[in-house]
Enzyme design. Sequence first.
Site, mmCIF file in Angstrom:
data_model
loop_
_atom_site.group_PDB
_atom_site.id
_atom_site.type_symbol
_atom_site.label_atom_id
_atom_site.label_comp_id
_atom_site.label_asym_id
_atom_site.label_seq_id
_atom_site.Cartn_x
_atom_site.Cartn_y
_atom_site.Cartn_z
ATOM 1 C CG MET A 1 -2.077 -1.092 0.993
ATOM 2 S SD MET A 1 -3.364 -1.000 1.675
ATOM 3 C CE MET A 1 -2.667 -0.607 3.723
ATOM 4 N N GLY A 2 2.331 1.195 -0.186
ATOM 5 C CA GLY A 2 2.985 1.899 -0.281
ATOM 6 C C GLY A 2 3.750 2.617 0.879
ATOM 7 C CG LEU B 1 7.051 1.470 -1.475
ATOM 8 C CD1 LEU B 1 7.848 0.809 -2.201
ATOM 9 C CD2 LEU B 1 5.888 0.273 -0.147
ATOM 10 C CG HIS B 2 8.640 -0.016 5.616
ATOM 11 N ND1 HIS B 2 8.667 -1.458 5.794
ATOM 12 C CD2 HIS B 2 7.743 0.453 6.364
ATOM 13 C CE1 HIS B 2 7.773 -1.891 6.406
ATOM 14 N NE2 HIS B 2 7.388 -1.043 6.217
ATOM 15 C CG HIS C 1 7.499 -1.651 2.283
ATOM 16 N ND1 HIS C 1 6.994 -0.865 2.714
ATOM 17 C CD2 HIS C 1 5.824 -2.387 2.195
ATOM 18 C CE1 HIS C 1 6.206 -0.833 2.923
ATOM 19 N NE2 HIS C 1 4.988 -1.882 3.234
ATOM 20 C CE LYS D 1 4.115 -4.401 10.374
ATOM 21 N NZ LYS D 1 2.676 -4.174 10.704
ATOM 22 C CB SER E 1 4.626 -1.148 11.186
ATOM 23 O OG SER E 1 3.535 -0.553 10.727
ATOM 24 C CB SER E 2 3.978 2.143 6.218
ATOM 25 O OG SER E 2 3.747 1.722 5.712
ATOM 26 N NE ARG E 3 -2.252 1.489 10.004
ATOM 27 C CZ ARG E 3 -3.158 0.480 9.086
ATOM 28 N NH1 ARG E 3 -2.643 -0.724 8.548
ATOM 29 N NH2 ARG E 3 -3.925 0.241 8.472
HETATM 30 O O1 PAF Z 1 0.001 -5.498 3.230
HETATM 31 C C1 PAF Z 1 -0.339 -5.079 2.674
HETATM 32 O O2 PAF Z 1 0.344 -3.802 2.598
HETATM 33 C C2 PAF Z 1 -2.171 -5.217 2.286
HETATM 34 O O3 PAF Z 1 -2.954 -5.801 3.238
HETATM 35 C C3 PAF Z 1 -2.018 -5.828 1.131
HETATM 36 C C4 PAF Z 1 -1.278 -7.293 0.917
HETATM 37 C C5 PAF Z 1 -1.062 -4.578 0.204
HETATM 38 C C6 PAF Z 1 -2.956 -6.056 0.054
HETATM 39 O O4 PAF Z 1 -3.781 -5.049 0.168
#
Ligand code: PAF
Length: 283
Positions: free
Chosen positions: A30-31, A33-34, A37, A149, A185-187
């Site tokens: 979902m972008g 990115l870190h 990813h 994760k 985590s992106s969050r």
């Molecule tokens: O893990 C994620 O980033 C999302 O849940 C995924 C697998 C890309 C689906 O939207």
Amino acid sequence: MQIVSENIDLTAALEPWRLAGQTVALVPTMGALHAGHMALIDAARSKADRVVATIFVNPRQFGDGEDLARYPRREREDAALLEAHCCDLLWRPTIEQIYPPGFATTVSVAGVSERWDGAARPGHFDGVATVVAKLFAAVRPDMALFGEKDFQQLAVIRRMEADLGLGIVIHGVETVRDGDGLALSSRNAYLSEDERRRAVALVKVLKQARASILEGAPVNGTLGEAKRQLRAEGFGRIDYLALVDAATLEPVDGPTAEMRLIAAATIGTTRLIDNIRVAEATV
Ligand code: PAF
């Protein structure tokens, strides 16, 4: 790296690779990115001839009142990172490419979706399974890679792939952590400095609980103590902190072949999840 948005351009980019018999690995994201990813991209690079990443912030996996509107979006930085890690193709579908007008299908994986994040975030895994099924159908990869994760998500996707007989090999990639142990985590971008400092308690209490359980301490008492420690560190709502069978995600209260300690808890307004393997190996 090619960047495409429309399905027709995606198909055109994939076609020569298919004709040449090259293997394709898919890394859905979902972008924002870190390094976590990038570990997926690097693992994909080592396993397949071609690497395709997707960036799509999937509205169907966010519940009412969740963070869809503020989910971090960093398109330019994301593309640069993917390029630096030798990704071949980035697909950034528009909402209409994934959910065209009249879209009426939901992929729902019973059982493994139901507890934990499934219970805390109703509809979340239907949204995940539906979008991943769409991404799989469009790219038709030989393999796809997901981070450990999101351990329950990985189990849901494995179940969906097996049930639908898609012939896609699903690889789980170990969680990447900051120096102090916090899972990337992106969050994490939502955390204040103080919350970020305290957030590391999540993995710390999981590790302490693992040590106690492996020494033979009663599981329920250990999990209760772990929750107490999390609250003492400033965590608020604890959605779950549980010892589960790694394959079924059903709770266990004693040794099984492979177990996992999983947790989801909120610090400030940020909900964090993490999990560790319960075995001799350390994270
Ligand atoms: O893990 C994620 O980033 C999302 O849940 C995924 C697998 C890309 C689906 O939207």
